[in-house]
Structures are given as C-alpha cells and as structure tokens.
Design an enzyme around this catalytic site. Structure first.
Site, PDB file in Angstrom:
ATOM      1  N   ARG A  61      44.482  51.291  38.760  1.00 46.76           N
ATOM      2  CA  ARG A  61      45.143  50.184  39.332  1.00 46.76           C
ATOM      3  C   ARG A  61      46.296  50.884  40.102  1.00 46.76           C
ATOM      4  O   ARG A  61      46.917  51.618  39.662  1.00 46.76           O
ATOM      5  CB  ARG A  61      45.603  48.993  38.424  1.00 46.76           C
ATOM      6  CG  ARG A  61      44.478  48.423  37.943  1.00 46.76           C
ATOM      7  CD  ARG A  61      43.636  47.571  39.260  1.00 46.76           C
ATOM      8  NE  ARG A  61      42.854  46.662  38.780  1.00 46.76           N
ATOM      9  CZ  ARG A  61      41.367  46.766  38.633  1.00 46.76           C
ATOM     10  NH1 ARG A  61      41.109  48.142  39.249  1.00 46.76           N
ATOM     11  NH2 ARG A  61      40.413  46.270  38.526  1.00 46.76           N
TER      12      ARG A  61
ATOM     13  N   GLU B 259      47.258  45.969  48.713  1.00 48.92           N
ATOM     14  CA  GLU B 259      46.033  45.918  49.436  1.00 48.92           C
ATOM     15  C   GLU B 259      45.752  44.619  50.206  1.00 48.92           C
ATOM     16  O   GLU B 259      46.183  43.503  49.441  1.00 48.92           O
ATOM     17  CB  GLU B 259      44.772  46.239  48.397  1.00 48.92           C
ATOM     18  CG  GLU B 259      44.874  47.719  47.803  1.00 48.92           C
ATOM     19  CD  GLU B 259      43.697  47.999  46.994  1.00 48.92           C
ATOM     20  OE1 GLU B 259      42.628  47.322  47.272  1.00 48.92           O
ATOM     21  OE2 GLU B 259      43.899  48.557  46.028  1.00 48.92           O
TER      22      GLU B 259
ATOM     23  N   HIS C  59      39.006  51.977  47.855  1.00 45.19           N
ATOM     24  CA  HIS C  59      38.563  51.254  46.843  1.00 45.19           C
ATOM     25  C   HIS C  59      37.131  51.205  46.491  1.00 45.19           C
ATOM     26  O   HIS C  59      36.813  49.928  46.254  1.00 45.19           O
ATOM     27  CB  HIS C  59      39.279  49.672  46.654  1.00 45.19           C
ATOM     28  CG  HIS C  59      39.883  49.509  45.322  1.00 45.19           C
ATOM     29  ND1 HIS C  59      40.932  48.774  45.078  1.00 45.19           N
ATOM     30  CD2 HIS C  59      39.237  49.496  44.277  1.00 45.19           C
ATOM     31  CE1 HIS C  59      40.942  48.416  44.032  1.00 45.19           C
ATOM     32  NE2 HIS C  59      40.099  48.905  43.294  1.00 45.19           N
TER      33      HIS C  59
END
Length: 243
Positions: A154, A183, A202
């Site tokens: 994360r 994001e 991602h």
C-alpha cells in the site's frame, strides 16, 4: 455496522505478485531499463556496454508483511538463493516462517535492525493505522546499504515527500512502485519523471481474463454458497486489524 468483506486467498494471486517482485529485482540489477533507453536513443556504443550486476544469491531482501503473499514471495526469493529478512506486525515465532525467512523482526521496535542489511525492501503490508508512514520521517537513514524499495503493498507506508527526501538524500538507491500515496497519481507528481523511480499501474497482481474467472469468480462463488449455508468464509476481513 461493518459488513462482511472477504479477500482473495488463492495461491495464484500470491505467485503472480512474487513473480513481479523477482522480475523487478532482476530488471533493476541487470540494468534492462537503461539498456532499453539506449536502444530508443540509438546509442550504439552505450548499448554495447556490459552492465555489472549482482546475482540474486548475492542479495539480502527484506520482506515487510508475511501473510500468504509475503510468505510466497519469501519462498520464491529463497529459491533463487536470496537471504531473506522478514518484518511482521504482530510477534510470532521464527519457526513459523522457516525455512523461507532467515531472520525475523516484529513491529516498529524491530524496524531499525530489520533495515540495516537489506539490499531490497519489499513492502507487502496492508494499509492500517499501524503501517501508515512506517518508512517515513528519517527511519530510512538506518538502511546502510541504500536499498531499492519495491512497493506492492500500500502506498501510504511512505508519503511522496518522504520518498523524495530518501531518494535525494541517498538513504535509498531507487524505488519501484506499484501503489501510491494518491491514486490516480497527480500529473505534477515528481514520480513521473524521477530517474530512479520505476512505476507500474497497480497491476502486479493482474493477469488475463481466464485467471480472473478461474480464481476470483470461483472463490467468490464458493464463499457465497458458504455464506448462504451459514458456513465459515475464507479470507474474511477483520475490521479491528484492518485486513
């Protein structure tokens, strides 16, 4: 009231992310990104330059978070001969992660010793109040080997500001990022253009549609049938711990 939430637990996801980690380490060590840029620039002389690199069995890799994905990653790294250090949130015995982890540390109190000898730092920790900013402030000054951070956990484990400071001060050598503090990533973020940052969108866990149908849909259906039958669910999120 928190609702019931489950996460993917099948081995396929763990293996995909472990392959991403190994691939990025090999790519960085062998300088393939630099070689590709020389190709784009048609730099014939530079393109033929041999790049000195370390093999995987010369590296110490620190894995932050030793859940299913972390242990699979440690196992794969160990299979290539890496020395693997582990950091976990809650205390556990070293025997619980053997033979894939050579040394184990716990929580913030063990972080300084964990960082000392790592050539790479692989973050696989979830986002919880205990992990927010864990690599922030000046904690990375204790990483004496100037490691490369590979973040597939994360993004809030370190702020962009702290990451930039660590890069500019030379506390870390580079960063490979698949997750981010914000994001989508702002257009004015330094990450887009920094020469020692590699970004992926991602997708370290992602694969083709066949994989999604076989793993994700199958696991959901099994869990849904268990839910209807009043049976225990796999991968149920603990709202107290945050994962």
């Amino acid at each position: 009231m928190p609702f019931i939430l489950t996460r993917i637990t099948r081995d396929g996801l763990s293996r995909l992310m472990a392959k991403y980690v190994v691939g990025q380490i090999v790519c960085h060590e062998r300088g393939w990104m630099d070689t590709h840029m020389k190709q784009i620039k048609k730099d014939c002389i530079g393109w033929h330059t041999f790049h000195s690199f370390r093999s995987l069995d010369q590296l110490t890799v620190g894995v932050m978070g030793l859940g299913k994905i972390g242990l699979t990653t440690a196992k794969v790294l160990k299979g290539f001969g890496c020395r693997v250090h582990g950091l976990v949130r809650t205390p556990r015995s070293h025997s619980s992660v053997e033979p894939f982890v050579d040394q184990l540390w716990h929580g913030r109190e063990g972080l300084a010793d964990f960082l000392k000898d790592c050539d790479y730092l692989v973050n696989l920790m979830p986002s919880t109040p205990l992990t927010h900013g864990l690599l922030g402030d000046e904690v990375l000054t204790g990483a004496s080997r100037r490691p490369v951070i590979v973040n597939v956990g994360r993004g809030d484990i370190i702020t962009e500001a702290d990451l930039l400071k660590a890069l500019e001060q030379g506390w870390i050598f580079a960063a490979v990022l698949d997750c981010y503090e914000k994001e989508p990533i702002p257009e004015d973020s330094f990450l887009w253009t920094h020469p020692r940052v590699v970004m992926t969108p991602h997708n370290s866990y992602n694969n083709n549609e066949d994989y999604k149908r076989h793993h994700i849909q199958t696991e959901f259906i099994v869990n849904f049938e268990n839910f209807l039958a009043g049976q225990p669910l796999t991968g149920e999120v603990d709202w107290q711990t945050g994962y």
